[in-house]
Motif scaffolding. Structure first.
Motif, PDB file in Angstrom:
ATOM      1  N   VAL A   6     -26.393 -31.180  13.808  1.00 51.04           N
ATOM      2  CA  VAL A   6     -25.950 -30.865  12.398  1.00 51.04           C
ATOM      3  C   VAL A   6     -26.061 -29.059  12.393  1.00 51.04           C
ATOM      4  CG1 VAL A   6     -27.202 -32.801  11.223  1.00 51.04           C
ATOM      5  CG2 VAL A   6     -28.706 -30.713  12.066  1.00 51.04           C
ATOM      6  N   SER A   7     -25.524 -28.819  11.465  1.00 51.13           N
ATOM      7  CA  SER A   7     -25.274 -27.399  10.986  1.00 51.13           C
ATOM      8  C   SER A   7     -26.090 -27.045   9.825  1.00 51.13           C
ATOM      9  CB  SER A   7     -23.784 -27.110  10.866  1.00 51.13           C
ATOM     10  OG  SER A   7     -23.876 -25.737  10.685  1.00 51.13           O
ATOM     11  N   ILE A   8     -27.129 -26.391   9.802  1.00 49.96           N
ATOM     12  CA  ILE A   8     -28.238 -26.098   8.925  1.00 49.96           C
ATOM     13  C   ILE A   8     -27.937 -24.586   8.167  1.00 49.96           C
ATOM     14  CG2 ILE A   8     -30.535 -25.875   8.155  1.00 49.96           C
ATOM     15  CD1 ILE A   8     -31.240 -27.924  10.304  1.00 49.96           C
ATOM     16  N   LEU A  17     -28.386 -23.572  13.594  1.00 47.78           N
ATOM     17  CA  LEU A  17     -28.885 -22.654  12.396  1.00 47.78           C
ATOM     18  C   LEU A  17     -27.779 -21.622  12.004  1.00 47.78           C
ATOM     19  CD1 LEU A  17     -32.634 -22.235  13.617  1.00 47.78           C
ATOM     20  CD2 LEU A  17     -31.773 -23.815  12.450  1.00 47.78           C
ATOM     21  N   LYS A  18     -27.382 -21.713  10.955  1.00 44.53           N
ATOM     22  CA  LYS A  18     -26.397 -20.742  10.480  1.00 44.53           C
ATOM     23  C   LYS A  18     -27.491 -19.295  10.263  1.00 44.53           C
ATOM     24  CE  LYS A  18     -22.626 -22.587   9.385  1.00 44.53           C
ATOM     25  NZ  LYS A  18     -21.295 -22.135  10.189  1.00 44.53           N
ATOM     26  N   CYS A  19     -26.976 -17.956  10.853  1.00 47.33           N
ATOM     27  CA  CYS A  19     -27.797 -16.743  10.914  1.00 47.33           C
ATOM     28  C   CYS A  19     -27.020 -15.666  10.358  1.00 47.33           C
ATOM     29  CB  CYS A  19     -28.278 -16.606  12.072  1.00 47.33           C
ATOM     30  SG  CYS A  19     -27.056 -16.220  13.493  1.00 47.33           S
ATOM     31  N   CYS A  56     -27.204 -21.189  17.446  1.00 53.35           N
ATOM     32  CA  CYS A  56     -27.059 -20.623  16.191  1.00 53.35           C
ATOM     33  C   CYS A  56     -25.385 -20.257  15.693  1.00 53.35           C
ATOM     34  CB  CYS A  56     -27.843 -19.350  16.191  1.00 53.35           C
ATOM     35  SG  CYS A  56     -27.331 -18.014  16.982  1.00 53.35           S
ATOM     36  N   ASP A  57     -25.042 -20.003  14.543  1.00 55.87           N
ATOM     37  CA  ASP A  57     -23.712 -19.711  14.350  1.00 55.87           C
ATOM     38  C   ASP A  57     -23.804 -18.691  13.368  1.00 55.87           C
ATOM     39  OD1 ASP A  57     -21.023 -19.587  13.583  1.00 55.87           O
ATOM     40  OD2 ASP A  57     -20.924 -21.599  12.762  1.00 55.87           O
ATOM     41  N   ALA A  58     -23.185 -17.320  13.503  1.00 51.07           N
ATOM     42  CA  ALA A  58     -23.150 -16.101  12.668  1.00 51.07           C
ATOM     43  C   ALA A  58     -22.069 -16.208  11.940  1.00 51.07           C
ATOM     44  CB  ALA A  58     -23.416 -14.853  13.495  1.00 51.07           C
ATOM     45  N   ASN A  59     -20.694 -16.830  12.281  1.00 54.05           N
ATOM     46  CA  ASN A  59     -19.783 -16.572  11.430  1.00 54.05           C
ATOM     47  C   ASN A  59     -19.311 -15.100  11.236  1.00 54.05           C
ATOM     48  OD1 ASN A  59     -20.739 -19.420   9.756  1.00 54.05           O
ATOM     49  ND2 ASN A  59     -18.608 -19.282  10.397  1.00 54.05           N
ATOM     50  N   SER A  60     -19.266 -14.504  12.484  1.00 56.34           N
ATOM     51  CA  SER A  60     -18.563 -13.265  12.425  1.00 56.34           C
ATOM     52  C   SER A  60     -19.665 -12.022  11.720  1.00 56.34           C
ATOM     53  CB  SER A  60     -17.240 -13.034  12.017  1.00 56.34           C
ATOM     54  OG  SER A  60     -16.577 -13.966  12.675  1.00 56.34           O
ATOM     55  N   LEU A  96     -17.008 -19.810  20.933  1.00 54.03           N
ATOM     56  CA  LEU A  96     -15.731 -19.122  19.619  1.00 54.03           C
ATOM     57  C   LEU A  96     -15.499 -20.038  19.085  1.00 54.03           C
ATOM     58  CD1 LEU A  96     -13.914 -16.376  21.836  1.00 54.03           C
ATOM     59  CD2 LEU A  96     -15.728 -16.081  20.251  1.00 54.03           C
ATOM     60  N   ASP A  97     -15.306 -19.913  17.579  1.00 49.68           N
ATOM     61  CA  ASP A  97     -14.885 -20.938  16.618  1.00 49.68           C
ATOM     62  C   ASP A  97     -13.770 -20.209  16.210  1.00 49.68           C
ATOM     63  OD1 ASP A  97     -14.568 -22.129  14.353  1.00 49.68           O
ATOM     64  OD2 ASP A  97     -16.342 -22.429  13.654  1.00 49.68           O
ATOM     65  N   GLU A  98     -14.114 -19.378  15.118  1.00 43.25           N
ATOM     66  CA  GLU A  98     -12.800 -18.631  14.442  1.00 43.25           C
ATOM     67  C   GLU A  98     -11.688 -18.163  15.122  1.00 43.25           C
ATOM     68  OE1 GLU A  98     -16.061 -18.782  13.305  1.00 43.25           O
ATOM     69  OE2 GLU A  98     -16.361 -17.947  11.302  1.00 43.25           O
ATOM     70  N   ILE A 158     -13.992 -26.910  18.650  1.00 47.81           N
ATOM     71  CA  ILE A 158     -12.601 -27.136  18.265  1.00 47.81           C
ATOM     72  C   ILE A 158     -12.860 -27.747  16.723  1.00 47.81           C
ATOM     73  CG2 ILE A 158     -10.563 -28.595  18.641  1.00 47.81           C
ATOM     74  CD1 ILE A 158     -11.190 -28.669  21.744  1.00 47.81           C
ATOM     75  N   LYS A 159     -11.811 -26.953  15.930  1.00 48.21           N
ATOM     76  CA  LYS A 159     -11.621 -27.682  14.736  1.00 48.21           C
ATOM     77  C   LYS A 159     -10.391 -27.829  14.598  1.00 48.21           C
ATOM     78  CE  LYS A 159     -15.668 -25.304  12.356  1.00 48.21           C
ATOM     79  NZ  LYS A 159     -15.934 -23.926  11.662  1.00 48.21           N
ATOM     80  N   VAL A 160      -9.870 -29.201  14.356  1.00 46.39           N
ATOM     81  CA  VAL A 160      -8.574 -29.805  14.333  1.00 46.39           C
ATOM     82  C   VAL A 160      -7.931 -28.946  13.213  1.00 46.39           C
ATOM     83  CG1 VAL A 160      -8.987 -31.785  12.756  1.00 46.39           C
ATOM     84  CG2 VAL A 160      -6.898 -31.563  14.304  1.00 46.39           C
ATOM     85  N   MET A 205     -16.113 -28.640   8.795  1.00 45.71           N
ATOM     86  CA  MET A 205     -15.816 -27.976   7.514  1.00 45.71           C
ATOM     87  C   MET A 205     -15.996 -28.624   6.254  1.00 45.71           C
ATOM     88  SD  MET A 205     -14.413 -24.848   8.809  1.00 45.71           S
ATOM     89  CE  MET A 205     -13.190 -24.422   7.380  1.00 45.71           C
ATOM     90  N   LEU A 206     -17.277 -29.251   6.355  1.00 39.34           N
ATOM     91  CA  LEU A 206     -17.777 -29.884   5.132  1.00 39.34           C
ATOM     92  C   LEU A 206     -16.635 -30.973   4.656  1.00 39.34           C
ATOM     93  CD1 LEU A 206     -19.142 -26.624   3.363  1.00 39.34           C
ATOM     94  CD2 LEU A 206     -20.396 -28.238   4.739  1.00 39.34           C
ATOM     95  N   GLU A 207     -16.460 -31.721   5.751  1.00 35.15           N
ATOM     96  CA  GLU A 207     -15.155 -32.968   5.259  1.00 35.15           C
ATOM     97  C   GLU A 207     -15.562 -33.895   4.540  1.00 35.15           C
ATOM     98  OE1 GLU A 207     -15.570 -31.444   8.480  1.00 35.15           O
ATOM     99  OE2 GLU A 207     -13.792 -30.955   9.257  1.00 35.15           O
ATOM    100  N   ARG A 264     -25.030 -36.425   4.402  1.00 31.39           N
ATOM    101  CA  ARG A 264     -25.552 -35.037   4.375  1.00 31.39           C
ATOM    102  C   ARG A 264     -24.798 -34.086   3.578  1.00 31.39           C
ATOM    103  NH1 ARG A 264     -25.140 -31.933   8.264  1.00 31.39           N
ATOM    104  NH2 ARG A 264     -27.018 -30.681   7.844  1.00 31.39           N
ATOM    105  N   TYR A 265     -23.505 -34.540   3.017  1.00 32.92           N
ATOM    106  CA  TYR A 265     -22.591 -33.728   2.230  1.00 32.92           C
ATOM    107  C   TYR A 265     -22.476 -34.084   0.862  1.00 32.92           C
ATOM    108  CZ  TYR A 265     -21.607 -32.464   7.089  1.00 32.92           C
ATOM    109  OH  TYR A 265     -21.508 -32.202   8.350  1.00 32.92           O
ATOM    110  N   TRP A 266     -22.228 -35.699   0.645  1.00 31.42           N
ATOM    111  CA  TRP A 266     -21.902 -36.079  -0.685  1.00 31.42           C
ATOM    112  C   TRP A 266     -22.751 -37.174  -0.953  1.00 31.42           C
ATOM    113  CZ3 TRP A 266     -18.425 -32.492  -0.951  1.00 31.42           C
ATOM    114  CH2 TRP A 266     -17.911 -32.203  -0.071  1.00 31.42           C
TER     115      TRP A 266
END
Ligand code: OSB
Ligand code: MG
Length: 415
Positions: free
Chosen positions: A174-176, A202-204, A227-231, A277-279, A301-303, A331-333, A361-363
């Motif tokens: 999970v991505s929190i 953990l998003k940070c 963890c994921d910092a999204n740049s 790496l993601d982005e 990998i995000k399709v 991506m919150l699909e 978890r999303y909807w």
């Protein structure tokens, strides 16, 4: 070594489920055929819809907070069959340059018209058809993935099999998102661990990092944590990030600029923890460059981010040949994109738990019925039915639709 299989597995031979897809396959295919011999797909219409759907829980990253999503769905109609694709572009160009509105424009004016005119035998033909449109990978992916889904239905096989998947179960993490307080975060982690998820991410961001890693590690010294910092960080933060080695994270995802390899490579040399790496990874060439420069040791990998299943398979294969593990990002699909992520995750080198988790978890209510659920061991079984193996709830989608357009071969109708 440089030649990647595009993963167009012929996989025939299992018993057909009931339904239109199985009937189609029975009528049209009587022997094992290779990709080149497959009958051409006749696309009758492409339907676009924007649906709006509130998230069950707001999701916060270093670039912002999402409460509700505006989602572009495409549906391809072909000889009595229907296949869906989901565009993962957000409302704002924060994760990448694309938004739902740029994707809508590109799909309507450039991509769908090209697809309607093209000669195609399967999803693997889409990159060629879309080649003269630069970028707009999330828009391309929605259509290409629907074509793969359609091709799987025509052959009477599962999408996973069509893509070259081998796993029967996929491991889930999970991505929190960033939480209002450390206490709330700890409660959330406890809940996800109790549900069985195998990896916590953990998003940070600056100010929401060392302290939370410390708190989570103190309570759960042995869990698989990342963890994921999204740049969110820059070169001045190198020492700060390298100090996270003490938390034994599985990886640090995209700490620096969204379009960078070089500075990630400098950072990777200064820390023990693997960078993921993601982005930055937009295609196979990016993956080769990043691996060669040691900008990362793991790839998300995000399709949608790479432009569709063909390129996702190419990135997967390039990483596999070089011993770099991959995992499937999210991506919150809705259930439509989620089902496609599950099929992709069945490929052999998706060896780390992905950000593919339960619909709930999303909807509050997903657009597929039944929704995706995760076992107490943190696994999702890969559907074996024809196509994506999930039932799209068209009534629900109709009730959520706020914008639509339909295009047929030789005639365009907008509403
Ligand atoms: O970086 O992985 C990311 C959601 C939106 C944009 C970027 C990201 C994310 C996630 C969510 O981490 C993953 C999920 O769908 O659970
Ligand atoms: Mg990420």
């Amino acid at each position: 070594m440089w030649d990647d299989s595009k993963g167009t597995g012929s996989g025939r031979g299992e018993s057909f489920a009931n339904g239109r897809a199985a009937n189609f396959a029975r009528q049209h295919l009587t022997k094992t055929i290779t990709y080149k011999e497959r009958p051409m797909i006749k696309i009758d219409a492409i339907h676009m819809r924007e649906i709006q759907l509130e998230l069950a829980h707001p999701f916060e990253t270093s670039f912002g907070r999402t409460m509700a999503r505006r989602i572009l769905l495409v549906e391809i109609e072909s000889e009595g069959l229907s296949a869906w694709g989901e565009c993962v572009a957000g409302e704002h160009p924060s994760f990448s340059e694309e938004t739902i509105d740029t994707a809508w424009l590109m799909t309507e004016t450039e991509l769908a018209p090209r697809l309607l005119e093209a000669e195609i035998a399967g999803g693997g033909d889409c990159p060629r058809i879309f080649r003269q449109v630069r970028g707009h990978r999330m828009a391309k992916a929605a259509l290409e993935n629907a074509v793969w889904d359609l091709a799987a239905q025509r052959e009477g096989v599962s999408l996973a099999k069509m893509l070259g998947g081998t796993r029967e179960m996929i491991p889930c993490g999970v991505s929190i998102g960033i939480q209002p307080s450390v206490e709330v975060l700890l409660d959330t982690v406890a809940k996800e661990l109790a549900a069985g998820y195998q990896r916590i991410k953990l998003k940070c961001r600056p100010g929401w990092d060392t302290e939370i890693f410390e708190a989570v590690r103190q309570r759960w010294p042995e869990i698989v944590l990342s963890c994921d910092a999204n740049s969110a960080y820059r070169m001045k933060d190198f020492e700060h990030i390298a100090a996270w080695d003490e938390f034994r994270l599985l990886m640090v995802e995209q700490p620096l600029w969204y379009d960078d390899f070089y500075f990630h490579s400098m950072l990777q040399k200064r820390m023990e923890t693997s960078i993921c790496l993601d982005e930055s990874i937009r295609n196979r060439r990016d993956a080769l460059a990043a691996i060669d420069m040691e900008s990362c040791r793991i790839i998300n990998i995000k399709v949608g981010r790479v432009g569709g299943f063909s390129e996702a398979i190419a990135v997967h294969n390039a990483a596999a040949e070089r011993g770099v593990p991959v995992w499937c990002g999210g991506m919150l699909e809705t259930g439509i994109g989620r089902a496609h992520n599950i099929a992709l995750s069945s490929l052999p080198n998706f060896s780390l738990p992905g950000d593919v988790s339960a619909s709930s978890r999303y909807w509050v209510r997903d657009v597929i019925d039944p929704p995706v659920t995760v076992s107490g061991k943190g696994e999702i079984p890969v559907p074996t039915g024809v196509g994506s193996g999930v039932e799209v709830d068209t009534k629900r989608i109709e009730s959520l639709t706020v914008r639509r357009a339909s295009m047929r071969a030789h005639a365009a109708v907008s509403a």
